[in-house]
Design an enzyme around this catalytic site. Structure first.
Site, PDB file in Angstrom:
ATOM      1  N   ILE A  63       2.210   5.867 -21.260  1.00 14.45           N
ATOM      2  CA  ILE A  63       2.299   4.578 -21.965  1.00 14.45           C
ATOM      3  C   ILE A  63       1.064   4.326 -22.833  1.00 14.45           C
ATOM      4  CG2 ILE A  63       3.918   3.451 -20.375  1.00 14.45           C
ATOM      5  CD1 ILE A  63       1.448   1.856 -19.264  1.00 14.45           C
ATOM      6  N   ALA A  86       2.222   2.249 -13.782  1.00 14.03           N
ATOM      7  CA  ALA A  86       0.889   1.827 -13.336  1.00 14.03           C
ATOM      8  C   ALA A  86       0.344   2.830 -12.340  1.00 14.03           C
ATOM      9  CB  ALA A  86       0.967   0.449 -12.665  1.00 14.03           C
ATOM     10  N   THR A 128       1.776  -8.106  -9.520  1.00 15.65           N
ATOM     11  CA  THR A 128       1.626  -8.060  -8.060  1.00 15.65           C
ATOM     12  C   THR A 128       0.995  -9.338  -7.505  1.00 15.65           C
ATOM     13  OG1 THR A 128       0.359  -6.923  -6.329  1.00 15.65           O
ATOM     14  CG2 THR A 128      -0.532  -6.776  -8.527  1.00 15.65           C
ATOM     15  N   ASP A 129       1.301  -9.628  -6.241  1.00 18.53           N
ATOM     16  CA  ASP A 129       0.660 -10.779  -5.580  1.00 18.53           C
ATOM     17  C   ASP A 129      -0.835 -10.548  -5.384  1.00 18.53           C
ATOM     18  OD1 ASP A 129       0.783  -8.881  -3.519  1.00 18.53           O
ATOM     19  OD2 ASP A 129       1.895 -10.151  -2.115  1.00 18.53           O
ATOM     20  N   GLU A 130      -1.288  -9.283  -5.536  1.00 18.57           N
ATOM     21  CA  GLU A 130      -2.706  -8.992  -5.290  1.00 18.57           C
ATOM     22  C   GLU A 130      -3.624  -9.662  -6.309  1.00 18.57           C
ATOM     23  OE1 GLU A 130      -3.885  -5.180  -4.005  1.00 18.57           O
ATOM     24  OE2 GLU A 130      -2.058  -4.868  -2.844  1.00 18.57           O
ATOM     25  N   TYR A 153      -7.856  -1.941  -8.361  1.00 16.50           N
ATOM     26  CA  TYR A 153      -6.409  -1.978  -8.667  1.00 16.50           C
ATOM     27  C   TYR A 153      -5.993  -3.379  -9.108  1.00 16.50           C
ATOM     28  CZ  TYR A 153      -1.440  -2.694  -7.743  1.00 16.50           C
ATOM     29  OH  TYR A 153      -0.120  -3.075  -7.861  1.00 16.50           O
ATOM     30  N   SER A 154      -6.314  -4.381  -8.268  1.00 23.70           N
ATOM     31  CA  SER A 154      -5.835  -5.726  -8.606  1.00 23.70           C
ATOM     32  C   SER A 154      -6.502  -6.253  -9.873  1.00 23.70           C
ATOM     33  CB  SER A 154      -6.020  -6.693  -7.430  1.00 23.70           C
ATOM     34  OG  SER A 154      -7.357  -6.742  -7.007  1.00 23.70           O
ATOM     35  N   SER A 156      -7.308  -4.446 -12.449  1.00 25.76           N
ATOM     36  CA  SER A 156      -6.605  -3.812 -13.576  1.00 25.76           C
ATOM     37  C   SER A 156      -5.259  -4.483 -13.821  1.00 25.76           C
ATOM     38  CB  SER A 156      -6.370  -2.320 -13.293  1.00 25.76           C
ATOM     39  OG  SER A 156      -7.591  -1.681 -13.029  1.00 25.76           O
ATOM     40  N   LYS A 157      -4.542  -4.790 -12.724  1.00 25.71           N
ATOM     41  CA  LYS A 157      -3.240  -5.454 -12.889  1.00 25.71           C
ATOM     42  C   LYS A 157      -3.435  -6.834 -13.525  1.00 25.71           C
ATOM     43  CE  LYS A 157       0.320  -4.280 -11.835  1.00 25.71           C
ATOM     44  NZ  LYS A 157       1.323  -3.496 -12.626  1.00 25.71           N
ATOM     45  N   PRO A 208      -2.714   5.812  11.098  1.00 21.32           N
ATOM     46  CA  PRO A 208      -4.076   5.284  10.894  1.00 21.32           C
ATOM     47  C   PRO A 208      -4.049   3.809  10.496  1.00 21.32           C
ATOM     48  CG  PRO A 208      -3.409   6.617   8.999  1.00 21.32           C
ATOM     49  CD  PRO A 208      -2.266   6.648   9.960  1.00 21.32           C
TER      50      PRO A 208
HETATM   51  P1  NAD Z   1       4.608   4.106  -8.037  1.00 18.17           P
HETATM   52  O1  NAD Z   1       3.194   4.531  -7.896  1.00 18.17           O
HETATM   53  O2  NAD Z   1       5.627   4.552  -7.048  1.00 18.17           O
HETATM   54  O3  NAD Z   1       5.154   4.547  -9.474  1.00 18.17           O
HETATM   55  C1  NAD Z   1       4.415   4.396 -10.666  1.00 18.17           C
HETATM   56  C2  NAD Z   1       5.122   5.188 -11.744  1.00 18.17           C
HETATM   57  O4  NAD Z   1       4.395   5.017 -12.970  1.00 18.17           O
HETATM   58  C3  NAD Z   1       5.170   6.698 -11.470  1.00 18.17           C
HETATM   59  O5  NAD Z   1       6.453   7.199 -11.739  1.00 18.17           O
HETATM   60  C4  NAD Z   1       4.139   7.270 -12.431  1.00 18.17           C
HETATM   61  O6  NAD Z   1       4.431   8.588 -12.838  1.00 18.17           O
HETATM   62  C5  NAD Z   1       4.231   6.279 -13.587  1.00 18.17           C
HETATM   63  N1  NAD Z   1       3.008   6.245 -14.405  1.00 18.17           N
HETATM   64  C6  NAD Z   1       1.727   6.127 -13.976  1.00 18.17           C
HETATM   65  N2  NAD Z   1       0.883   6.145 -15.026  1.00 18.17           N
HETATM   66  C7  NAD Z   1       1.659   6.234 -16.138  1.00 18.17           C
HETATM   67  C8  NAD Z   1       1.374   6.281 -17.530  1.00 18.17           C
HETATM   68  N3  NAD Z   1       0.121   6.232 -17.983  1.00 18.17           N
HETATM   69  N4  NAD Z   1       2.401   6.372 -18.396  1.00 18.17           N
HETATM   70  C9  NAD Z   1       3.685   6.440 -17.938  1.00 18.17           C
HETATM   71  N5  NAD Z   1       4.010   6.422 -16.653  1.00 18.17           N
HETATM   72  C10 NAD Z   1       3.004   6.311 -15.754  1.00 18.17           C
HETATM   73  O7  NAD Z   1       4.579   2.525  -8.148  1.00 18.17           O
HETATM   74  P2  NAD Z   1       5.551   1.394  -7.594  1.00 18.17           P
HETATM   75  O8  NAD Z   1       5.161   1.077  -6.213  1.00 18.17           O
HETATM   76  O9  NAD Z   1       6.936   1.741  -7.937  1.00 18.17           O
HETATM   77  O10 NAD Z   1       5.066   0.170  -8.507  1.00 18.17           O
HETATM   78  C11 NAD Z   1       5.683  -0.092  -9.752  1.00 18.17           C
HETATM   79  C12 NAD Z   1       5.062  -1.326 -10.354  1.00 18.17           C
HETATM   80  O11 NAD Z   1       5.228  -2.429  -9.459  1.00 18.17           O
HETATM   81  C13 NAD Z   1       3.561  -1.207 -10.586  1.00 18.17           C
HETATM   82  O12 NAD Z   1       3.267  -1.879 -11.794  1.00 18.17           O
HETATM   83  C14 NAD Z   1       2.935  -1.941  -9.408  1.00 18.17           C
HETATM   84  O13 NAD Z   1       1.691  -2.472  -9.749  1.00 18.17           O
HETATM   85  C15 NAD Z   1       3.978  -3.019  -9.174  1.00 18.17           C
HETATM   86  N6  NAD Z   1       4.076  -3.540  -7.802  1.00 18.17           N
HETATM   87  C16 NAD Z   1       4.256  -2.680  -6.747  1.00 18.17           C
HETATM   88  C17 NAD Z   1       4.456  -3.208  -5.473  1.00 18.17           C
HETATM   89  C18 NAD Z   1       4.674  -2.306  -4.271  1.00 18.17           C
HETATM   90  O14 NAD Z   1       4.689  -2.800  -3.153  1.00 18.17           O
HETATM   91  N7  NAD Z   1       4.883  -1.022  -4.440  1.00 18.17           N
HETATM   92  C19 NAD Z   1       4.447  -4.591  -5.278  1.00 18.17           C
HETATM   93  C20 NAD Z   1       4.247  -5.430  -6.376  1.00 18.17           C
HETATM   94  C21 NAD Z   1       4.082  -4.888  -7.631  1.00 18.17           C
HETATM   95  O1  DAU Z   2       1.047  -6.656  -2.453  1.00 13.04           O
HETATM   96  C1  DAU Z   2       1.618  -5.852  -3.444  1.00 13.04           C
HETATM   97  C2  DAU Z   2       0.915  -4.528  -3.443  1.00 13.04           C
HETATM   98  O2  DAU Z   2       1.334  -3.848  -2.253  1.00 13.04           O
HETATM   99  C3  DAU Z   2       1.203  -3.658  -4.657  1.00 13.04           C
HETATM  100  O3  DAU Z   2       0.714  -4.302  -5.794  1.00 13.04           O
HETATM  101  C4  DAU Z   2       0.560  -2.285  -4.503  1.00 13.04           C
HETATM  102  O4  DAU Z   2       0.928  -1.452  -5.592  1.00 13.04           O
HETATM  103  C5  DAU Z   2       1.039  -1.657  -3.213  1.00 13.04           C
HETATM  104  O5  DAU Z   2       0.383  -0.430  -3.001  1.00 13.04           O
HETATM  105  C6  DAU Z   2       0.764  -2.596  -2.041  1.00 13.04           C
HETATM  106  O6  DAU Z   2      -0.659  -2.727  -1.816  1.00 13.04           O
HETATM  107  P1  DAU Z   2      -1.265  -2.786  -0.327  1.00 13.04           P
HETATM  108  O7  DAU Z   2      -2.679  -2.401  -0.384  1.00 13.04           O
HETATM  109  O8  DAU Z   2      -0.897  -4.054   0.341  1.00 13.04           O
HETATM  110  O9  DAU Z   2      -0.347  -1.615   0.312  1.00 13.04           O
HETATM  111  P2  DAU Z   2      -0.685  -0.435   1.323  1.00 13.04           P
HETATM  112  O10 DAU Z   2       0.638   0.148   1.712  1.00 13.04           O
HETATM  113  O11 DAU Z   2      -1.718   0.474   0.800  1.00 13.04           O
HETATM  114  O12 DAU Z   2      -1.285  -1.213   2.569  1.00 13.04           O
HETATM  115  C7  DAU Z   2      -0.542  -2.225   3.232  1.00 13.04           C
HETATM  116  C8  DAU Z   2      -1.386  -2.757   4.382  1.00 13.04           C
HETATM  117  O13 DAU Z   2      -1.536  -1.705   5.352  1.00 13.04           O
HETATM  118  C9  DAU Z   2      -2.778  -3.150   3.975  1.00 13.04           C
HETATM  119  O14 DAU Z   2      -3.191  -4.273   4.736  1.00 13.04           O
HETATM  120  C10 DAU Z   2      -3.629  -1.946   4.346  1.00 13.04           C
HETATM  121  C11 DAU Z   2      -2.920  -1.382   5.562  1.00 13.04           C
HETATM  122  N1  DAU Z   2      -2.996   0.090   5.727  1.00 13.04           N
HETATM  123  C12 DAU Z   2      -2.689   0.865   4.654  1.00 13.04           C
HETATM  124  C13 DAU Z   2      -2.738   2.250   4.774  1.00 13.04           C
HETATM  125  C14 DAU Z   2      -2.401   3.112   3.577  1.00 13.04           C
HETATM  126  C15 DAU Z   2      -3.338   0.628   6.956  1.00 13.04           C
HETATM  127  O15 DAU Z   2      -3.588  -0.089   7.929  1.00 13.04           O
HETATM  128  N2  DAU Z   2      -3.392   1.998   7.062  1.00 13.04           N
HETATM  129  C16 DAU Z   2      -3.113   2.825   6.012  1.00 13.04           C
HETATM  130  O16 DAU Z   2      -3.182   4.063   6.187  1.00 13.04           O
END
Ligand code: NAD
Ligand code: DAU
Length: 341
Positions: A63, A86, A128-130, A153-154, A156-157, A208
């Site tokens: 992108i 992202a 994201t809520d972050e 991360y948050s 940047s978002k 973990p």
């Molecule tokens: P993910 O990491 O599974 O997927 C991200 C995708 O983006 C991948 O397919 C990757 O190849 C692509 N990508 C990364 N950099 C790119 C670039 N420069 N150009 C084009 N493609 C690129 O992520 P996800 O969990 O599906 O999250 C998707 C979106 O939702 C993100 O914007 C994330 O911040 C947001 N979000 C995620 C969660 C969650 O719980 N997973 C919650 C709230 C918001």
């Molecule tokens: O809240 C939305 C966000 O949720 C998205 O914007 C992010 O893209 C997504 O990755 C996620 O972020 P979190 O940091 O909340 O997700 P994660 O799965 O990494 O961690 C969830 C919770 O679990 C957090 O409190 C940290 C904890 N954790 C995570 C990992 C990877 C552990 O205790 N052990 C672990 O190994």
């Protein structure tokens, strides 16, 4: 709106959204544009490529590559952009933030420029809520709250979100933003806690758990989030932000124990490890604004977790190659080795 560009559509939420949209809107054509980083995976879209061959196109690209984005916009006559692309993992942003700033901030700017140039009907940003930061007990974030980001991360978002609002205010680009809570469901890369814990437990590998495990997250089923995005894409007001979540938080230790219950594994698999630096203790969203548009979450935490566990049990073909790959193994060692407490 007929020709949608879905950036990041080969990732977890993006691929679920692509399947959902193609099933729901028979007259839409979707172009998935994805860089295929470690998190992007064409296996996530294998069935989509077969079922919707005439209405689905995949293009590999970044992108942040303005020339390529421009070419795709022109050639596919794109009239709406939904940006999922992202870098998404908080722990990786603590190892190095450069790619997060490049994709989540600069990449968003490139897409907004394209949206402006081609006069799209809608640019939708997945956030994201972050961005609200950690939230004290008894309070839930509303969309007008100030941003208090604490991880790279948050931050940047949040940069991406602010740029979206700037393009709406300064240039009239019809931008909407959704801020979702933690998603769970099929095709989530097993670095994120729920798929990591499920797949570790299946193999009797320790889970973990960071710190005291009392941190709280609102774990929502990915298709509920997709429905919320769909509602905002079609009925949301340009310039507006909408929270998407269940409004119910669960402690990580409770989530971990529930996974072990569902798999019939012992709690002794839970391994406390050193906490994540700057770990946000609690997120919580007030979603009344989206509910006023007619949306509601369909899955409780329990239902979402059960469906998710079942999917990973039944789809080892999907996650085993990822977990046994060199990239994942290297990451896992770097992130977890010597972290036990
Ligand atoms: P993910 O990491 O599974 O997927 C991200 C995708 O983006 C991948 O397919 C990757 O190849 C692509 N990508 C990364 N950099 C790119 C670039 N420069 N150009 C084009 N493609 C690129 O992520 P996800 O969990 O599906 O999250 C998707 C979106 O939702 C993100 O914007 C994330 O911040 C947001 N979000 C995620 C969660 C969650 O719980 N997973 C919650 C709230 C918001
Ligand atoms: O809240 C939305 C966000 O949720 C998205 O914007 C992010 O893209 C997504 O990755 C996620 O972020 P979190 O940091 O909340 O997700 P994660 O799965 O990494 O961690 C969830 C919770 O679990 C957090 O409190 C940290 C904890 N954790 C995570 C990992 C990877 C552990 O205790 N052990 C672990 O190994």
């Amino acid at each position: 709106m007929r020709n949608l560009l879905i950036t990041g559509g080969a990732g977890f939420i993006g691929s679920n959204f692509v399947r959902y949209m193609l099933e729901k809107y028979p007259d839409y054509r979707l172009v998935v544009y994805d860089k295929l980083t470690y998190a992007g995976n064409l296996d996530n879209l294998k069935d989509v490529a077969q079922r919707f061959a005439g209405r689905y196109t995949f293009i590999q690209g970044d992108i942040a590559d303005a020339a390529k984005v421009d070419e795709v916009m022109r050639e596919h006559e794109i009239d709406a952009i939904v940006n999922f692309a992202a870098e998404t993992h908080v722990d990786r942003s603590l190892m190095g933030a450069g790619s997060f700033i490049q994709t989540d901030v600069y990449g968003t700017y490139v897409l907004l420029e394209a949206a402006k140039k081609y006069g799209v009907e809608r640019y939708h940003q997945i956030s994201t809520d972050e961005v609200y930061g950690e939230i004290p007990e008894g309070y839930s974030s509303v969309e007008t709250d100030p941003l208090h980001t604490r991880s790279p991360y948050s931050a940047s978002k949040a940069g991406g979100d602010l740029m979206c609002i700037a393009y709406f205010t300064s240039f009239g680009v019809p931008v909407t933003i959704t801020r979702g809570s933690n998603n769970i469901g099929p095709y989530q890369y097993p670095e994120k806690v729920v798929p990591l814990f499920i797949t570790n437990a299946i193999d009797d590998i320790p889970l973990p758990l960071y710190g005291d495990g009392r941190q709280m997250r609102d774990y929502q089923y990915v298709l509920d989030h997709c429905e919320g995005i769909d509602v905002v894409l079609h009925r949301g007001q340009p310039g507006e932000i909408y929270n998407v979540g269940t409004g119910v938080e669960t402690q990580n230790i409770v989530m971990a124990r529930r996974i072990l219950d569902l798999l019939g594994k012992p709690y002794s698999l839970i391994q406390p490890v050193k906490d994540r630096p700057g770990h946000d203790r609690r997120y919580s969203l007030n979603c009344d604004k989206l509910k006023a548009l007619g949306w509601e979450s369909r899955h409780t935490f329990e239902q979402a977790l059960e469906k998710t566990v079942r999917w990973y049990v039944e789809n080892e073909w999907w996650w085993r190659p990822i977990k046994s790959g060199a990239h994942f193994e290297e990451y896992y060692t770097r992130q977890y080795q010597g972290r036990e407490i």
